[in-house]
Design an enzyme around this catalytic site. Structure first.
Site, PDB file in Angstrom:
ATOM      1  N   HIS A   1       0.819  -1.212   0.000  1.00  0.00           N
ATOM      2  CA  HIS A   1       0.000   0.000   0.000  1.00  0.00           C
ATOM      3  C   HIS A   1       0.853   1.262   0.000  1.00  0.00           C
ATOM      4  CE1 HIS A   1       0.170   1.141   4.367  1.00  0.00           C
ATOM      5  NE2 HIS A   1       0.187  -0.160   4.607  1.00  0.00           N
TER       6      HIS A   1
ATOM      7  N   ASP B   1       5.681   2.271   7.201  1.00  0.00           N
ATOM      8  CA  ASP B   1       4.431   1.573   6.904  1.00  0.00           C
ATOM      9  C   ASP B   1       3.684   2.418   5.882  1.00  0.00           C
ATOM     10  OD1 ASP B   1       2.055   0.183   6.908  1.00  0.00           O
ATOM     11  OD2 ASP B   1       1.551   0.574   9.004  1.00  0.00           O
TER      12      ASP B   1
ATOM     13  N   GLU C   1      -5.118   2.092   2.322  1.00  0.00           N
ATOM     14  CA  GLU C   1      -5.094   0.917   3.199  1.00  0.00           C
ATOM     15  C   GLU C   1      -5.301   1.323   4.646  1.00  0.00           C
ATOM     16  OE1 GLU C   1      -3.296  -2.271   5.780  1.00  0.00           O
ATOM     17  OE2 GLU C   1      -2.807  -0.142   5.621  1.00  0.00           O
ATOM     18  N   GLU C   2      -4.689   2.430   5.056  1.00  0.00           N
ATOM     19  CA  GLU C   2      -4.752   2.858   6.447  1.00  0.00           C
ATOM     20  C   GLU C   2      -6.131   3.403   6.840  1.00  0.00           C
ATOM     21  OE1 GLU C   2      -2.593   2.159   8.533  1.00  0.00           O
ATOM     22  OE2 GLU C   2      -0.644   1.996   7.540  1.00  0.00           O
TER      23      GLU C   2
ATOM     24  N   ASP D   1       3.680  -6.055   3.805  1.00  0.00           N
ATOM     25  CA  ASP D   1       3.346  -5.025   4.778  1.00  0.00           C
ATOM     26  C   ASP D   1       4.358  -5.103   5.911  1.00  0.00           C
ATOM     27  OD1 ASP D   1       1.955  -2.931   6.064  1.00  0.00           O
ATOM     28  OD2 ASP D   1       0.016  -3.750   5.456  1.00  0.00           O
TER      29      ASP D   1
ATOM     30  N   HIS E   1       4.113   3.689  13.043  1.00  0.00           N
ATOM     31  CA  HIS E   1       3.141   4.777  13.206  1.00  0.00           C
ATOM     32  C   HIS E   1       3.672   5.843  14.159  1.00  0.00           C
ATOM     33  CE1 HIS E   1      -0.707   2.517  11.700  1.00  0.00           C
ATOM     34  NE2 HIS E   1       0.369   2.206  10.997  1.00  0.00           N
TER      35      HIS E   1
END
Length: 351
Positions: free
Chosen positions: A60, A173, A206-207, A229, A315
């Site tokens: 992603h 990510d 995606e998030e 991922d 994150h």
């Protein structure tokens, strides 16, 4: 381009869910296969009209971030998180606000004072936080071109670690996955496959609920689907009772996440490939989140699996990934595809 250089460049690009244009453009410029972008901003690489068996590799594009929710009369900006954030990594951090009116970026600081100005053990809720641009009123903010809905991302520049073995930066990510996807596609651009078409899929949003993969899966219709991922490393002090997702110990063959169960034949084939190629690997399970695998697997039920790369401090403003884990993931995917190609060719020759 080397994987390290590509990852640093991708980390430094800004692209939250729905605003992935810069990341998609970078991949389109660095992956030589035929490129197509749909209206949802998913990018596809390879021949979507092929009659060969389709092996799809997904990653992603988007990162977790925020957008402008409100600008108060004093010029303080309140914001909406897009993706999962922990309040304790945010206070005092520098952010970039990208004004969509003029595409300029402006730096600000996330600030708040807790009630009574005493932090204690409390984590300040995100809805009480604001961004301070160092201006005096709302009119100054508006003159900059900033408006409700503008993208906000961590103001971080990616770099190598002191020993050169790690990359530290934002958006790992899933810019890690994007970098690996680009390496795999470049590898097979110069290698002829008679039985397989390798299709790269860079998904949007995606998030924000694995949305892009819901659009992409029917277009790709992969016979085998590998989702790349990352997963939060558990190898730091007090991160977990049992150390898992150890950085430097190879990619994770993920057996479970909250949206998908791995196809076990595919998991076994990847494990066997890694062992034959003498590549490090580890089993993994996502007990707290989902991936694009759920959308892809549920489209037609075809064999689907996640390969997870361990990343510390996911994150946050400064995540960390081991470069050898990235390189070994590229090798594992390429070895598996070549092994499957040989197997299919031998089967075809006996007919």
């Amino acid at each position: 381009m080397k994987l390290k250089e590509r990852l640093i460049q991708l980390s430094n690009l800004d692209g939250i869910a729905g605003r992935e244009e810069m990341v998609g453009e970078h991949l389109a410029a660095s992956i030589p296969q035929k490129h197509f972008q749909d209206e949802f901003k998913n990018s596809y690489f390879g021949d979507l009209e092929t009659e060969k068996k389709r092996l799809a590799v997904y990653a992603h594009l988007d990162e977790v971030g925020f957008f402008v929710r409100e600008i108060d009369p004093d010029g303080f900006i309140y914001f909406q998180p897009i993706g999962g954030w922990w309040g304790h990594v945010m206070l005092g951090q520098s952010v970039r606000i990208t004004a969509r009116k003029n595409n300029h970026s402006y730096r600000g600081i996330i600030g708040t004072l807790p009630e009574g100005s005493v932090m204690g053990e409390a984590v300040v809720s995100i809805d009480k936080m604001y961004i301070d641009l160092g201006v005096d009123n709302q009119e100054e903010v508006v003159k900059l071109g900033i408006q409700v809905g503008d993208m906000i991302t961590p103001d971080t520049q990616a770099r190598e670690s002191e020993n050169g073995q790690y990359i530290i930066g934002k958006a790992l990510d899933n810019r890690v996955g994007c970098s690996i996807l680009a390496e795999v596609m470049n590898y097979f651009y110069t290698r002829s496959l008679s039985q397989l078409e390798v299709i790269g899929v860079a998904t949007a949003q995606e998030e924000a609920g694995t949305r892009g993969s819901k659009v992409a899966a029917p277009k790709v219709n992969g016979d085998i689907n590998i989702i790349i991922d990352v997963a939060n490393g558990k190898d730091t002090p007090k991160a977990a009772v049992r150390k898992t997702r150890v950085l430097g110990s190879g990619p994770g063959i993920c057996l479970y996440d909250k949206t998908a169960l791995a196809n076990m034949e595919l998991a076994d084939a990847l494990q066997e490939t890694a062992e034959q190629a003498q590549l490090p690997w580890q089993f993994d399970q996502f007990t707290g989140g989902g991936t694009d695998a759920g959308s892809v697997q549920l489209y037609a039920g075809k064999p689907t699996i996640v390969l997870s790369i361990p990343v510390r401090y996911c994150h946050s403003w400064n995540s960390m990934v081991n470069l050898t884990d990235c390189q070994n993931t590229v090798q594992l995917i390429c070895h598996y595809i070549e092994r499957l190609e040989r197997k299919l060719r031998e089967s075809d020759d006996t007919l």
